[in-house]
Design a protein around this motif. Structure first.
Motif, PDB file in Angstrom:
ATOM      1  N   LYS A  41       0.833  -1.207   0.000  1.00  0.00           N
ATOM      2  CA  LYS A  41       0.000   0.000   0.000  1.00  0.00           C
ATOM      3  C   LYS A  41       0.871   1.261   0.000  1.00  0.00           C
ATOM      4  O   LYS A  41       0.472   2.296  -0.533  1.00  0.00           O
ATOM      5  N   ILE A  42       2.060   1.161   0.609  1.00  0.00           N
ATOM      6  CA  ILE A  42       2.958   2.315   0.677  1.00  0.00           C
ATOM      7  C   ILE A  42       3.714   2.506  -0.633  1.00  0.00           C
ATOM      8  O   ILE A  42       3.809   3.604  -1.166  1.00  0.00           O
ATOM      9  N   THR A  43       4.247   1.415  -1.155  1.00  0.00           N
ATOM     10  CA  THR A  43       5.139   1.504  -2.317  1.00  0.00           C
ATOM     11  C   THR A  43       4.436   1.319  -3.653  1.00  0.00           C
ATOM     12  O   THR A  43       4.960   1.732  -4.690  1.00  0.00           O
ATOM     13  N   GLU A  44       3.274   0.645  -3.634  1.00  0.00           N
ATOM     14  CA  GLU A  44       2.536   0.330  -4.855  1.00  0.00           C
ATOM     15  C   GLU A  44       3.402  -0.461  -5.836  1.00  0.00           C
ATOM     16  O   GLU A  44       3.268  -0.333  -7.055  1.00  0.00           O
ATOM     17  N   SER A  45       4.280  -1.273  -5.287  1.00  0.00           N
ATOM     18  CA  SER A  45       5.165  -2.107  -6.107  1.00  0.00           C
ATOM     19  C   SER A  45       5.307  -3.467  -5.466  1.00  0.00           C
ATOM     20  O   SER A  45       5.758  -3.578  -4.315  1.00  0.00           O
ATOM     21  N   ALA A  81       9.093  -2.209   9.157  1.00  0.00           N
ATOM     22  CA  ALA A  81       8.756  -2.295   7.731  1.00  0.00           C
ATOM     23  C   ALA A  81       8.429  -0.920   7.172  1.00  0.00           C
ATOM     24  O   ALA A  81       8.856  -0.558   6.067  1.00  0.00           O
ATOM     25  N   GLN A  82       7.671  -0.132   7.922  1.00  0.00           N
ATOM     26  CA  GLN A  82       7.310   1.209   7.474  1.00  0.00           C
ATOM     27  C   GLN A  82       8.558   2.086   7.312  1.00  0.00           C
ATOM     28  O   GLN A  82       8.719   2.768   6.295  1.00  0.00           O
ATOM     29  N   ASN A  83       9.435   2.053   8.297  1.00  0.00           N
ATOM     30  CA  ASN A  83      10.661   2.849   8.234  1.00  0.00           C
ATOM     31  C   ASN A  83      11.546   2.424   7.067  1.00  0.00           C
ATOM     32  O   ASN A  83      12.116   3.258   6.356  1.00  0.00           O
ATOM     33  N   THR A  84      11.650   1.109   6.872  1.00  0.00           N
ATOM     34  CA  THR A  84      12.471   0.597   5.775  1.00  0.00           C
ATOM     35  C   THR A  84      11.908   1.036   4.429  1.00  0.00           C
ATOM     36  O   THR A  84      12.658   1.440   3.530  1.00  0.00           O
ATOM     37  N   ALA A  85      10.592   0.968   4.295  1.00  0.00           N
ATOM     38  CA  ALA A  85       9.954   1.365   3.034  1.00  0.00           C
ATOM     39  C   ALA A  85      10.146   2.850   2.759  1.00  0.00           C
ATOM     40  O   ALA A  85      10.508   3.251   1.649  1.00  0.00           O
TER      41      ALA A  85
END
Length: 200
Positions: A41-45, A81-85
């Motif tokens: 949802k964050i990266t759309e990839s 995960a959020q921080n890494t993304a």
């Protein structure tokens, strides 16, 4: 009454901190899907989401001695995960598989000398293990894990059946896991656990 699932999870973290691969695999299986959907949802990839989740679990293993201190693993993993993304997006990181990230030394090393050394050792072990594969296994493995091609695309490029591609990939991953497991390098074993969970 204490939450039994939290208690069981805490036990798994203690086991992982002691190098238990099966406990690590269980945590990986429990959280992979949820983390993947969250990062997607964050990266759309799809590719970036997969890479990010792999990166999170590898960092988790590299710092496994700290795991018993974690009280809420769910929140911890999602925050990581959020921080890494977001860090990846800020750096405009290319959408590559974990192998390419390891080779560039960006995802795992992050400036830490110990992590750089661990990454270098892991890459050397993987390189040595790949060199021992049969020509067919090596070709399919590199297309799948290094180029990120799907089985259908590999089959078309090599003019072989998808069944043959899957057989070569399965044999290659099994051989890699055996070679690297025999090395007794815990970081490399973690890489194998993650890579070998995917035959796709």
């Amino acid at each position: 009454m204490p939450d039994k699932s939290l208690y069981n999870e805490q036990e798994l973290l203690i086991q992982i901190s002691q190098g238990d691969e099966l406990a690590f695999r269980q945590i990986f299986n429990n959280y992979h899907g949820k983390l993947y959907s969250f990062i997607l949802k964050i990266t759309e990839s799809n590719e970036t989401a997969e890479d990010t989740v792999h990166d999170v679990f590898l960092k988790l293993w590299l710092h496994k001695e700290r795991l018993p201190e974690i009280q809420h693993l769910n929140a911890y993993l999602f925050k990581m995960a959020q921080n890494t993304a977001y860090n990846g997006l800020r750096k405009l990181a290319k959408q590559t598989l974990l192998m390419n990230e390891l080779e560039k030394g960006t995802s795992l090393a992050s400036g830490d000398p110990d992590e750089k050394l661990a990454t270098k050792e892991v890459m050397q072990l993987i390189h040595n293990a790949v060199s021992k594969l049969t020509p067919q296994q090596k070709e399919v493995y590199k297309m799948s894990r290094e180029e990120g091609l799907k089985q259908e695309d590999i089959a078309k490029r090599l003019n072989i059946s998808i069944f043959t591609v899957k057989r070569h990939l399965t044999d290659a991953l099994n051989q890699l896991r055996k070679e690297i497991s025999d090395s007794n390098n815990s970081n490399a074993v973690a890489v194998c656990i993650i890579f070998c969970l995917y035959i796709s």
